[in-house]
Design a protein around this motif. Structure first.
Motif, mmCIF file in Angstrom:
data_model
loop_
_atom_site.group_PDB
_atom_site.id
_atom_site.type_symbol
_atom_site.label_atom_id
_atom_site.label_comp_id
_atom_site.label_asym_id
_atom_site.label_seq_id
_atom_site.Cartn_x
_atom_site.Cartn_y
_atom_site.Cartn_z
ATOM 1 N N UNK A 75 48.464 54.470 42.769
ATOM 2 C CA UNK A 75 47.220 54.293 41.997
ATOM 3 C C UNK A 75 47.083 52.869 41.473
ATOM 4 N N UNK A 76 45.830 52.441 41.355
ATOM 5 C CA UNK A 76 45.518 51.120 40.819
ATOM 6 C C UNK A 76 44.573 51.269 39.634
ATOM 7 N N UNK A 77 44.013 50.152 39.183
ATOM 8 C CA UNK A 77 43.165 50.189 38.001
ATOM 9 C C UNK A 77 41.800 50.796 38.219
ATOM 10 N N UNK A 135 40.198 45.044 62.352
ATOM 11 C CA UNK A 135 39.016 45.241 61.514
ATOM 12 C C UNK A 135 39.337 46.189 60.364
ATOM 13 N N UNK A 136 39.027 45.771 59.165
ATOM 14 C CA UNK A 136 39.195 46.636 57.989
ATOM 15 C C UNK A 136 38.191 46.206 56.919
ATOM 16 N N UNK A 137 37.500 47.176 56.347
ATOM 17 C CA UNK A 137 36.526 46.972 55.281
ATOM 18 C C UNK A 137 37.042 47.635 54.006
ATOM 19 N N UNK A 138 36.860 46.929 52.894
ATOM 20 C CA UNK A 138 37.329 47.414 51.604
ATOM 21 C C UNK A 138 36.188 48.110 50.860
ATOM 22 N N UNK A 139 36.531 49.221 50.214
ATOM 23 C CA UNK A 139 35.588 49.984 49.390
ATOM 24 C C UNK A 139 36.212 50.128 47.996
ATOM 25 N N UNK A 140 35.618 49.475 47.020
ATOM 26 C CA UNK A 140 36.130 49.464 45.651
ATOM 27 C C UNK A 140 35.124 50.132 44.730
ATOM 28 N N UNK A 150 31.198 44.356 36.557
ATOM 29 C CA UNK A 150 30.172 44.125 37.571
ATOM 30 C C UNK A 150 30.355 42.755 38.233
ATOM 31 N N UNK A 151 30.028 42.734 39.519
ATOM 32 C CA UNK A 151 29.977 41.441 40.197
ATOM 33 C C UNK A 151 31.196 41.100 41.023
ATOM 34 N N UNK A 152 31.430 39.805 41.101
ATOM 35 C CA UNK A 152 32.352 39.242 42.077
ATOM 36 C C UNK A 152 33.814 39.548 41.798
ATOM 37 N N UNK A 153 34.190 39.735 40.561
ATOM 38 C CA UNK A 153 35.608 39.771 40.191
ATOM 39 C C UNK A 153 36.170 41.186 40.081
ATOM 40 N N UNK A 154 35.509 42.148 40.687
ATOM 41 C CA UNK A 154 35.991 43.521 40.593
ATOM 42 C C UNK A 154 37.371 43.671 41.223
ATOM 43 N N UNK A 155 37.608 42.985 42.320
ATOM 44 C CA UNK A 155 38.922 43.076 42.970
ATOM 45 C C UNK A 155 40.018 42.498 42.088
ATOM 46 N N UNK A 159 43.666 44.690 39.770
ATOM 47 C CA UNK A 159 45.083 44.367 39.551
ATOM 48 C C UNK A 159 45.412 44.184 38.078
ATOM 49 N N UNK A 160 44.404 44.017 37.229
ATOM 50 C CA UNK A 160 44.635 43.762 35.809
ATOM 51 C C UNK A 160 44.613 45.051 34.997
ATOM 52 N N UNK A 161 43.693 45.946 35.323
ATOM 53 C CA UNK A 161 43.544 47.179 34.551
ATOM 54 C C UNK A 161 44.764 48.079 34.728
ATOM 55 N N UNK A 162 45.079 48.893 33.730
ATOM 56 C CA UNK A 162 46.187 49.859 33.891
ATOM 57 C C UNK A 162 45.835 50.891 34.947
ATOM 58 N N UNK A 163 46.790 51.325 35.738
ATOM 59 C CA UNK A 163 46.479 52.280 36.813
ATOM 60 C C UNK A 163 46.065 53.640 36.262
ATOM 61 N N UNK A 164 45.255 54.336 37.032
ATOM 62 C CA UNK A 164 44.846 55.689 36.663
ATOM 63 C C UNK A 164 46.005 56.642 36.912
ATOM 64 N N UNK A 165 45.879 57.847 36.441
ATOM 65 C CA UNK A 165 46.943 58.831 36.633
ATOM 66 C C UNK A 165 47.059 59.223 38.108
ATOM 67 N N UNK A 166 48.237 59.586 38.502
ATOM 68 C CA UNK A 166 48.449 59.943 39.907
ATOM 69 C C UNK A 166 47.725 61.232 40.274
ATOM 70 N N UNK A 167 47.640 62.181 39.346
ATOM 71 C CA UNK A 167 46.949 63.435 39.650
ATOM 72 C C UNK A 167 45.465 63.190 39.908
#
Length: 363
Positions: A75-77, A135-140, A150-155, A159-167
């Motif tokens: 899991x990520x942010x 070929x690979x496209x990212x969906x965030x 919002x905007x350009x810095x979502x990616x 990496x900065x936000x705390x990850x969500x729960x695994x469940x």
């Protein structure tokens, strides 16, 4: 002599002051490196090994004949980050017309699937292609209400936000995979398992008697009654012991109220002193005396009238010699099923053997 001084911006760009910019404080721009003559190969380019082509289907959440979707290894942010890949080794500009057409359909379909998740406001679709030649496209997925993302810095925020729960992460993966499977392909991501846990004290409660003080804070004395002068404690039904003998709850016959006596019992049928009990019971000559629910209400009146008539006839016979037979009233039809010794419905022949004693005296 004039020496060349590398150009250094006086200040950071304006986007550093945007609300969506994830950093704050004193910043400075890095020095730009000189360009290279030959770029290094990307992963899967030339003789380099392609990790996407060698990855098994089990590493993806959904696969089809020409496309596959995979997630991060943990899991990520953000609520969801997915990658759409072609099964065949193509870059974006190398796609044949069939895959190019399907890429548009798959992009819209996957974007809708991710946007259907709870708490997702928008889905950012990005393609960089500088790290891998496959070929690979990212969906965030951007969380709903997080306007700063919002905007350009979502990616970067991912990496900065705390990850969500695994469940929650696994549940989201299963929902997206199921959405895609509705249009074909095979779902590989399964929802998280439900952990059924038995209460640790279940067996302990079953092996120990009920403790009112422990369960309800009620102190009981040696007899099992609530201690103290306060109101009686209300205990659950399970804690009330049943009576040792049900007969203890039944009153003795001597203390019963005479008015409560049931007709037909020994007390209700008691004969007053000085009265012959045999005289109050009808005699039977062979025909059973039966009671019927169809008895006519006039049966008792007819019998009382007959008794009065017999007394009157006996008095006149003593003075005038009139025969008893001429003075007696009309006899009750033999078909009436009287409960006072009258013949039954089945004995309608009128013979003396099938009639009661009062019928014989009326002949």
């Amino acid at each position: 002599m004039v020496s060349l001084v590398p150009h250094t911006p006086d200040a950071v760009p304006d986007f550093a002051r945007w609300p969506s910019f994830p950093f704050d404080g004193d910043l400075r721009v890095k020095q730009l490196d000189d360009p290279v003559d030959v770029e290094p190969p990307r992963k899967g380019e030339g003789t380099a090994e392609c990790s996407s082509c060698s990855a098994p289907d089990d590493a993806y959440i959904w696969v089809s004949e020409r496309w596959r979707v995979r997630a991060m290894d943990r899991p990520t942010g953000l609520p969801m980050v997915l990658i759409l890949e072609s099964r065949s080794h193509f870059d974006l500009g190398d796609l044949p017309n069939l895959l190019a057409a399907e890429l548009g359909v798959m992009t819209v379909r996957l974007e809708r699937a991710v946007r259907s998740l709870d708490g997702v406001a928008r889905v950012h679709v990005n393609r960089w292609g500088d790290g891998s030649a496959h070929l690979h496209l990212w969906f965030l997925a951007r969380p709903y209400g997080q306007l700063q993302l919002r905007g350009t810095f979502l990616s970067l925020w991912d990496s900065i936000l705390p990850p969500i729960t695994e469940s929650r992460w696994r549940e989201n993966l299963a929902l997206v995979a199921a959405w895609l499977a509705e249009f074909g392909g095979r779902q590989l991501a399964e929802p998280p398992r439900i952990e059924w846990r038995t209460p640790s004290n279940l067996l302990e409660q079953a092996s120990h008697p009920f403790d009112a003080d422990r369960e309800f804070g009620v102190e009981l004395d040696a007899d099992g009654r609530a201690a103290g002068d306060g109101p009686a404690a209300v205990l659950p039904i399970e804690s009330i012991e049943p009576a040792a003998d049900l007969d203890e709850l039944v009153a003795s016959p001597d203390s019963a109220d005479p008015e409560d006596a049931v007709p037909g019992s020994s007390r209700a049928d008691a004969v007053p002193a000085g009265v012959d009990a045999s005289a109050s019971e009808p005699e039977h000559t062979g025909a059973a005396v039966t009671s019927s629910e169809d008895d006519q209400p006039g049966g008792e009146l007819d019998d009382e009238a007959s008794d009065c008539a017999e007394q009157a006839v006996g008095t006149e016979a003593a003075g005038t010699g009139m025969s008893r037979r001429s003075a007696q009233p009309e006899t009750v039809p033999a078909a009436s099923g009287s409960a006072r010794g009258g013949p039954t419905a089945g004995a309608a022949t009128g013979s003396a053997a099938s009639r009661g004693p009062s019928d014989q005296g009326r002949k």
